[in-house]
Motif scaffolding. Structure first.
Motif, PDB file in Angstrom:
ATOM      1  N   VAL A 182       0.938  -1.363  -0.080  1.00 52.60           N
ATOM      2  CA  VAL A 182      -0.056  -0.079  -0.013  1.00 52.60           C
ATOM      3  C   VAL A 182       0.749   1.178   0.123  1.00 52.60           C
ATOM      4  CG1 VAL A 182      -1.776   1.307   1.288  1.00 52.60           C
ATOM      5  CG2 VAL A 182      -1.934  -1.137   0.968  1.00 52.60           C
ATOM      6  N   ASP A 183       2.032   0.901   0.818  1.00 54.04           N
ATOM      7  CA  ASP A 183       2.861   2.496   0.765  1.00 54.04           C
ATOM      8  C   ASP A 183       3.582   2.578  -0.549  1.00 54.04           C
ATOM      9  OD1 ASP A 183       1.934   2.833   3.516  1.00 54.04           O
ATOM     10  OD2 ASP A 183       4.067   1.903   4.397  1.00 54.04           O
ATOM     11  N   LEU A 184       3.745   1.500  -1.224  1.00 45.72           N
ATOM     12  CA  LEU A 184       4.719   1.667  -2.300  1.00 45.72           C
ATOM     13  C   LEU A 184       3.482   2.257  -3.520  1.00 45.72           C
ATOM     14  CD1 LEU A 184       7.148   1.077  -4.172  1.00 45.72           C
ATOM     15  CD2 LEU A 184       6.408  -1.239  -4.252  1.00 45.72           C
ATOM     16  N   GLY A 185       2.354   1.767  -3.554  1.00 44.10           N
ATOM     17  CA  GLY A 185       1.474   2.183  -4.243  1.00 44.10           C
ATOM     18  C   GLY A 185       1.120   3.585  -4.255  1.00 44.10           C
ATOM     19  N   LYS A 186       1.173   4.075  -3.011  1.00 50.78           N
ATOM     20  CA  LYS A 186       1.003   5.590  -2.753  1.00 50.78           C
ATOM     21  C   LYS A 186       1.969   6.335  -3.438  1.00 50.78           C
ATOM     22  CE  LYS A 186      -1.813   4.934   1.339  1.00 50.78           C
ATOM     23  NZ  LYS A 186      -2.005   5.200   2.919  1.00 50.78           N
ATOM     24  N   SER A 187       3.342   5.744  -3.204  1.00 53.41           N
ATOM     25  CA  SER A 187       4.584   6.656  -3.498  1.00 53.41           C
ATOM     26  C   SER A 187       5.101   6.414  -4.879  1.00 53.41           C
ATOM     27  CB  SER A 187       5.668   6.399  -2.666  1.00 53.41           C
ATOM     28  OG  SER A 187       5.992   4.991  -2.651  1.00 53.41           O
ATOM     29  N   GLU A 188       4.732   5.191  -5.503  1.00 53.24           N
ATOM     30  CA  GLU A 188       5.225   4.788  -6.914  1.00 53.24           C
ATOM     31  C   GLU A 188       4.183   4.402  -7.631  1.00 53.24           C
ATOM     32  OE1 GLU A 188       7.999   5.520  -8.365  1.00 53.24           O
ATOM     33  OE2 GLU A 188       9.083   6.408  -6.486  1.00 53.24           O
ATOM     34  N   PRO A 189       3.274   4.901  -8.286  1.00 51.97           N
ATOM     35  CA  PRO A 189       2.091   4.444  -9.047  1.00 51.97           C
ATOM     36  C   PRO A 189       2.758   3.457 -10.114  1.00 51.97           C
ATOM     37  CG  PRO A 189       1.850   6.808  -8.962  1.00 51.97           C
ATOM     38  CD  PRO A 189       3.055   6.461  -8.201  1.00 51.97           C
ATOM     39  N   ALA A 190       2.057   2.563 -10.323  1.00 55.29           N
ATOM     40  CA  ALA A 190       2.153   1.529 -11.417  1.00 55.29           C
ATOM     41  C   ALA A 190       1.483   1.236 -12.362  1.00 55.29           C
ATOM     42  CB  ALA A 190       2.833   0.112 -10.496  1.00 55.29           C
ATOM     43  N   ASP A 207      -5.314  -9.041  -0.509  1.00 51.17           N
ATOM     44  CA  ASP A 207      -5.979  -8.155   0.175  1.00 51.17           C
ATOM     45  C   ASP A 207      -5.033  -6.967  -0.113  1.00 51.17           C
ATOM     46  OD1 ASP A 207      -8.069  -9.490   1.435  1.00 51.17           O
ATOM     47  OD2 ASP A 207      -6.593 -10.127   3.252  1.00 51.17           O
ATOM     48  N   ALA A 208      -3.832  -7.157  -0.323  1.00 50.43           N
ATOM     49  CA  ALA A 208      -3.043  -5.909  -0.751  1.00 50.43           C
ATOM     50  C   ALA A 208      -3.287  -5.197  -2.098  1.00 50.43           C
ATOM     51  CB  ALA A 208      -1.367  -6.500  -0.807  1.00 50.43           C
ATOM     52  N   VAL A 209      -3.689  -6.068  -2.976  1.00 51.96           N
ATOM     53  CA  VAL A 209      -4.107  -5.878  -4.439  1.00 51.96           C
ATOM     54  C   VAL A 209      -5.453  -5.189  -4.216  1.00 51.96           C
ATOM     55  CG1 VAL A 209      -5.032  -6.637  -6.603  1.00 51.96           C
ATOM     56  CG2 VAL A 209      -2.923  -7.660  -5.439  1.00 51.96           C
ATOM     57  N   ASN A 210      -6.243  -5.517  -3.291  1.00 47.44           N
ATOM     58  CA  ASN A 210      -7.688  -5.005  -3.036  1.00 47.44           C
ATOM     59  C   ASN A 210      -7.462  -3.639  -2.583  1.00 47.44           C
ATOM     60  OD1 ASN A 210      -9.417  -6.900  -4.168  1.00 47.44           O
ATOM     61  ND2 ASN A 210      -9.500  -8.117  -2.300  1.00 47.44           N
ATOM     62  N   ASP A 211      -6.711  -3.172  -1.736  1.00 50.41           N
ATOM     63  CA  ASP A 211      -6.370  -2.064  -1.292  1.00 50.41           C
ATOM     64  C   ASP A 211      -5.848  -0.961  -2.285  1.00 50.41           C
ATOM     65  OD1 ASP A 211      -7.103  -2.642   1.292  1.00 50.41           O
ATOM     66  OD2 ASP A 211      -4.899  -3.216   1.907  1.00 50.41           O
ATOM     67  N   MET A 213      -6.358  -1.393  -5.411  1.00 49.83           N
ATOM     68  CA  MET A 213      -7.328  -0.963  -6.495  1.00 49.83           C
ATOM     69  C   MET A 213      -8.115   0.332  -6.219  1.00 49.83           C
ATOM     70  SD  MET A 213      -6.914  -2.835  -9.225  1.00 49.83           S
ATOM     71  CE  MET A 213      -5.325  -2.875  -8.623  1.00 49.83           C
ATOM     72  N   GLU A 214      -8.078   0.673  -4.843  1.00 48.00           N
ATOM     73  CA  GLU A 214      -8.583   1.706  -4.484  1.00 48.00           C
ATOM     74  C   GLU A 214      -8.030   3.034  -4.736  1.00 48.00           C
ATOM     75  OE1 GLU A 214      -9.640   1.570  -0.307  1.00 48.00           O
ATOM     76  OE2 GLU A 214     -10.712  -0.159  -0.323  1.00 48.00           O
ATOM     77  N   MET A 215      -6.711   3.095  -5.147  1.00 44.52           N
ATOM     78  CA  MET A 215      -5.799   3.995  -5.614  1.00 44.52           C
ATOM     79  C   MET A 215      -5.275   3.793  -7.016  1.00 44.52           C
ATOM     80  SD  MET A 215      -2.987   4.095  -2.675  1.00 44.52           S
ATOM     81  CE  MET A 215      -2.686   2.120  -2.486  1.00 44.52           C
ATOM     82  N   MET A 216      -5.573   2.700  -7.704  1.00 43.61           N
ATOM     83  CA  MET A 216      -5.103   2.688  -9.218  1.00 43.61           C
ATOM     84  C   MET A 216      -5.987   1.584  -9.845  1.00 43.61           C
ATOM     85  SD  MET A 216      -1.680   0.806  -8.798  1.00 43.61           S
ATOM     86  CE  MET A 216      -0.979   1.854  -7.254  1.00 43.61           C
TER      87      MET A 216
END
Length: 269
Positions: A182-190, A207-211, A213-216
């Motif tokens: 989640v932290d990586l997704g917030k700082s480095e969009p993929a 669960d990590a992916v589901n989280d 998917m709320e950002m990307m």
């Protein structure tokens, strides 16, 4: 006349291979909905005519051959109006060599031999090899992006990173837990996520992916030793699955296929 025992045996043979056909069909179409539609059409065809199984080939080969016949006879266009990203997807697909992605997926992701790929597609082995080489070249050259890796085993993570990088993609980082992802997704969009199921702190890659998917809204490739647990048909499912143990060719093929669809449309079913 088919006996009850014959019916049960045939049904069992088909059921045992269905999870793999569903995995292939959604990787081919980039969509759970469209992939399953082709799978259902294959089953309906077999209910009317079982003669494609009247040979010595393995049941999985015959099942995929039936699917391929339906796939190649269709127009293969996305559902709905041809506009926006879907139109771009169709345009990019039309620029790829015919049957090349099919050959690549059958050989690398589904692990059919060159001979069996030939049987499924109705071509000879030399043609199969040529199509695979073409698919690898076209997909690798055309689509580059940013890939997040969620994997708790350092050696496997390093191998995955190397494979992704060798295709020309950029690895945004490696997460070992749900929170790190989640932290990586917030700082480095993929543009693409490559995720194991079981993570270091016993958290879930799902669960990590589901989280995330709320950002990307990007394609996900799940890595699992039990693909049947994710392909139940009961809820939204991943379009791309890699079975453990996996090979470098399987990873590269799945990444190239997923990145292709990432460049055109999201894989939301």
């Amino acid at each position: 006349m088919n006996t009850a025992a014959d019916e049960t045996t045939f049904s069992d043979r088909i059921t045992a291979e269905m999870v793999y056909l569903r995995r292939y069909s959604r990787a081919l179409t980039g969509s759970q909905k469209r992939g399953d539609a082709y799978t259902v059409a294959t089953l309906q065809a077999l209910l009317k005519d079982r003669t494609p199984f009247d040979n010595d080939h393995p049941a999985k080969v015959n099942l995929f051959k039936c699917f391929h016949a339906i796939w190649t006879s269709s127009d293969q266009r996305p559902d709905g109006e041809e506009g926006g990203l879907r139109a771009r997807a169709q345009g990019l697909l039309s620029n790829l060599t015919s049957n090349s992605r099919e050959a690549l997926l059958l050989r690398t992701v589904e692990d059919f031999s060159h001979e069996h790929v030939g049987v499924i597609m109705g071509i000879d082995v030399d043609q199969v090899k040529a199509l695979i080489a073409t698919a690898n070249a076209e997909l690798a050259d055309a689509f580059k992006g940013r890939v997040m890796i969620i994997e708790d085993e350092p050696i496997i993570a390093a191998d995955l990173s190397s494979m992704v990088s060798s295709l020309g993609h950029t690895v945004t980082g490696i997460a070992r837990t749900r929170q790190q992802a989640v932290d990586l997704g917030k700082s480095e969009p993929a543009d693409l996520i490559l995720a194991d199921i079981q993570l270091a702190d016993n958290s879930s890659g799902i669960d990590a992916v589901n989280d995330l998917m709320e950002m990307m809204d990007v394609p996900v490739i799940f890595i699992t030793a039990f693909p049947e647990r994710l392909l139940t048909g009961e809820k939204s499912e991943p379009a791309f699955l890699i079975s453990k143990p996996f090979s470098e060719l399987q990873v590269k093929s799945a990444v190239s296929q997923a990145m292709f669809f990432a460049s055109t449309e999201t894989l939301r079913g």
